[in-house]
Scaffold this motif. Structure first.
Motif, PDB file in Angstrom:
ATOM      1  N   MET A   1       0.841  -1.184   0.000  1.00 40.11           N
ATOM      2  CA  MET A   1       0.000   0.000   0.000  1.00 40.11           C
ATOM      3  C   MET A   1       0.881   1.240   0.000  1.00 40.11           C
ATOM      4  SD  MET A   1      -2.754   1.242   2.833  1.00 40.11           S
ATOM      5  CE  MET A   1      -3.178  -0.472   3.062  1.00 40.11           C
ATOM      6  N   VAL A   2       0.598   2.111  -0.956  1.00 40.77           N
ATOM      7  CA  VAL A   2       1.338   3.373  -1.028  1.00 40.77           C
ATOM      8  C   VAL A   2       0.323   4.468  -0.736  1.00 40.77           C
ATOM      9  CG1 VAL A   2       2.982   4.728  -2.359  1.00 40.77           C
ATOM     10  CG2 VAL A   2       2.632   2.310  -2.925  1.00 40.77           C
ATOM     11  N   GLU A   3       0.440   5.075   0.431  1.00 38.50           N
ATOM     12  CA  GLU A   3      -0.567   6.033   0.905  1.00 38.50           C
ATOM     13  C   GLU A   3       0.112   6.999   1.862  1.00 38.50           C
ATOM     14  OE1 GLU A   3      -3.042   8.273   1.517  1.00 38.50           O
ATOM     15  OE2 GLU A   3      -4.331   6.656   0.757  1.00 38.50           O
ATOM     16  N   ASP A   4       0.033   8.301   1.552  1.00 29.99           N
ATOM     17  CA  ASP A   4       0.739   9.270   2.393  1.00 29.99           C
ATOM     18  C   ASP A   4      -0.087   9.731   3.587  1.00 29.99           C
ATOM     19  OD1 ASP A   4      -0.879  10.530   0.464  1.00 29.99           O
ATOM     20  OD2 ASP A   4       0.139  12.438   0.790  1.00 29.99           O
ATOM     21  N   GLU A   5      -1.382   9.441   3.609  1.00 29.00           N
ATOM     22  CA  GLU A   5      -2.166   9.752   4.815  1.00 29.00           C
ATOM     23  C   GLU A   5      -1.932   8.614   5.793  1.00 29.00           C
ATOM     24  OE1 GLU A   5      -6.382  10.801   4.049  1.00 29.00           O
ATOM     25  OE2 GLU A   5      -5.714  11.096   1.989  1.00 29.00           O
ATOM     26  N   GLY A   7      -2.534   7.940   8.919  1.00 27.04           N
ATOM     27  CA  GLY A   7      -3.611   7.388   9.748  1.00 27.04           C
ATOM     28  C   GLY A   7      -4.490   6.437   8.952  1.00 27.04           C
ATOM     29  N   LEU A   8      -4.865   6.868   7.745  1.00 23.77           N
ATOM     30  CA  LEU A   8      -5.681   6.023   6.871  1.00 23.77           C
ATOM     31  C   LEU A   8      -4.922   4.751   6.509  1.00 23.77           C
ATOM     32  CD1 LEU A   8      -8.120   5.526   4.987  1.00 23.77           C
ATOM     33  CD2 LEU A   8      -6.861   6.780   3.213  1.00 23.77           C
ATOM     34  N   ALA A   9      -3.634   4.926   6.147  1.00 22.18           N
ATOM     35  CA  ALA A   9      -2.828   3.774   5.750  1.00 22.18           C
ATOM     36  C   ALA A   9      -2.781   2.743   6.874  1.00 22.18           C
ATOM     37  CB  ALA A   9      -1.410   4.225   5.381  1.00 22.18           C
ATOM     38  N   GLU A  10      -2.571   3.233   8.092  1.00 21.55           N
ATOM     39  CA  GLU A  10      -2.438   2.311   9.222  1.00 21.55           C
ATOM     40  C   GLU A  10      -3.763   1.591   9.497  1.00 21.55           C
ATOM     41  OE1 GLU A  10      -0.933  -0.031  11.949  1.00 21.55           O
ATOM     42  OE2 GLU A  10       0.220   1.204  10.543  1.00 21.55           O
ATOM     43  N   SER A  11      -4.885   2.320   9.387  1.00 19.05           N
ATOM     44  CA  SER A  11      -6.151   1.646   9.679  1.00 19.05           C
ATOM     45  C   SER A  11      -6.479   0.633   8.580  1.00 19.05           C
ATOM     46  CB  SER A  11      -7.279   2.657   9.891  1.00 19.05           C
ATOM     47  OG  SER A  11      -7.775   3.124   8.663  1.00 19.05           O
ATOM     48  N   LEU A  12      -6.156   0.961   7.322  1.00 20.67           N
ATOM     49  CA  LEU A  12      -6.375  -0.017   6.241  1.00 20.67           C
ATOM     50  C   LEU A  12      -5.476  -1.233   6.436  1.00 20.67           C
ATOM     51  CD1 LEU A  12      -6.635   2.250   3.058  1.00 20.67           C
ATOM     52  CD2 LEU A  12      -8.499   1.046   4.226  1.00 20.67           C
ATOM     53  N   ARG A  13      -4.232  -0.959   6.827  1.00 21.90           N
ATOM     54  CA  ARG A  13      -3.291  -2.065   7.034  1.00 21.90           C
ATOM     55  C   ARG A  13      -3.806  -3.013   8.117  1.00 21.90           C
ATOM     56  NH1 ARG A  13       0.063  -4.156  10.126  1.00 21.90           N
ATOM     57  NH2 ARG A  13      -0.233  -2.565  11.715  1.00 21.90           N
ATOM     58  N   ARG A  14      -4.313  -2.423   9.200  1.00 18.01           N
ATOM     59  CA  ARG A  14      -4.832  -3.272  10.285  1.00 18.01           C
ATOM     60  C   ARG A  14      -6.008  -4.110   9.794  1.00 18.01           C
ATOM     61  NH1 ARG A  14      -3.860   0.976  13.929  1.00 18.01           N
ATOM     62  NH2 ARG A  14      -5.996   1.703  13.704  1.00 18.01           N
ATOM     63  N   GLY A  15      -6.906  -3.465   9.052  1.00 13.56           N
ATOM     64  CA  GLY A  15      -8.073  -4.197   8.554  1.00 13.56           C
ATOM     65  C   GLY A  15      -7.692  -5.319   7.600  1.00 13.56           C
ATOM     66  N   LEU A  16      -6.772  -5.015   6.684  1.00  9.83           N
ATOM     67  CA  LEU A  16      -6.358  -6.028   5.705  1.00  9.83           C
ATOM     68  C   LEU A  16      -5.609  -7.166   6.392  1.00  9.83           C
ATOM     69  CD1 LEU A  16      -5.260  -3.637   2.826  1.00  9.83           C
ATOM     70  CD2 LEU A  16      -7.180  -5.250   2.752  1.00  9.83           C
ATOM     71  N   SER A  17      -4.800  -6.804   7.397  1.00  8.67           N
ATOM     72  CA  SER A  17      -4.078  -7.846   8.139  1.00  8.67           C
ATOM     73  C   SER A  17      -5.060  -8.768   8.837  1.00  8.67           C
ATOM     74  CB  SER A  17      -3.129  -7.226   9.169  1.00  8.67           C
ATOM     75  OG  SER A  17      -2.173  -6.426   8.527  1.00  8.67           O
ATOM     76  N   ALA A  18      -6.124  -8.167   9.409  1.00  4.14           N
ATOM     77  CA  ALA A  18      -7.131  -8.977  10.100  1.00  4.14           C
ATOM     78  C   ALA A  18      -7.813  -9.928   9.111  1.00  4.14           C
ATOM     79  CB  ALA A  18      -8.165  -8.081  10.785  1.00  4.14           C
ATOM     80  N   ASP A  19      -7.859  -9.523   7.834  1.00  5.17           N
ATOM     81  CA  ASP A  19      -8.437 -10.386   6.792  1.00  5.17           C
ATOM     82  C   ASP A  19      -7.443 -11.422   6.284  1.00  5.17           C
ATOM     83  OD1 ASP A  19     -10.877  -9.243   6.855  1.00  5.17           O
ATOM     84  OD2 ASP A  19     -10.739  -8.202   4.921  1.00  5.17           O
TER      85      ASP A  19
END
Ligand code: CA
Length: 223
Positions: A1-5, A7-19
């Motif tokens: 994931m390439v994302e400069d925001e 906070g958003l990047a981290e929350s997406l990462r957590r969600g995808l990791s949980a998946d």
């Protein structure tokens, strides 16, 4: 994931990791391109507006390298993303923020399915000047065509799929024979011996190396 925001990047990462996904993050374009170029990802999530390089540029450079990794573009607001430019750069799909995490998951699964459907099930295998085209049942060493039987071809493909990696006789048996449980794994030695007479000996090469106690491995440089 390439994302400069971040906070958003981290929350997406957590969600995808949980998946169950393994996610690496980059917060700027250059780092993102460098990571994507390692070729070790099933998909790239690309923000459009990034410091360094834009999502379009990253995608275009990957495609210029013939990198087929699916790219899902994440865009900040409707209208920012130019679909034509996105498709021209080689993006496979895009999502407009804010998007639901459920939709992101579904889009990723769809990309993975499409990538699997279009992947060549019989890619050309190569180790140095030794080339095997399993689909066309052709083998050559440099410019010399080599005739192989179906079984020889199967054994050689097992070894060439991951050059340098040791492959056990049992793994070869499981992949190449229809009823592997009924056959002595040492039969593989017979085929390796005949392969060596065809692909190595006439050329003064040694490509199929014996790994004692395990099986064989293909010299990555073709011997
Ligand atoms: Ca951004």
């Amino acid at each position: 994931m390439v994302e400069d925001e971040e906070g958003l990047a981290e929350s997406l990462r957590r969600g995808l990791s949980a998946d169950g996904h393994w996610v690496d993050l980059a917060h700027d374009g250059h780092r993102g391109l460098a990571l994507a170029r390692t070729g070790s990802y099933d998909a790239v999530l690309l923000d459009l507006m990034l410091p360094g390089l834009s999502g379009y540029e990253i995608c275009a450079r990957l495609r210029a390298d013939d990198d087929p990794t699916p790219v899902l573009m994440l865009t900040a607001k409707d209208g920012e993303y130019d679909e034509a430019e996105g498709l021209d750069s080689g993006a496979d799909d895009y999502l407009t923020k804010p998007f639901s995490f459920v939709v992101l998951g579904a889009r990723l699964r769809a990309l993975a399915r499409r990538a699997a459907a279009t992947a060549d099930p019989h890619p050309t295998l190569q180790a140095g000047d030794l080339v095997l085209e399993p689909a066309g049942r052709r083998c050559r060493r440099g410019t010399h065509d080599i005739e192989l039987t179906a079984r020889e071809l199967g054994v050689l493909a097992c070894l060439m799929e991951q050059p340098g990696r040791a492959v056990s006789k049992q793994d070869i048996l499981d992949q190449v024979w229809d009823t592997p449980h009924a056959i002595d794994p040492n039969i593989v030695e017979v085929y390796v011996s005949s392969l060596r007479k065809k692909i190595d000996a006439p050329f003064g090469r040694r490509s199929i190396l014996t790994v004692h106690g395990t099986g064989y491995r293909m010299a990555p440089d073709g011997g």
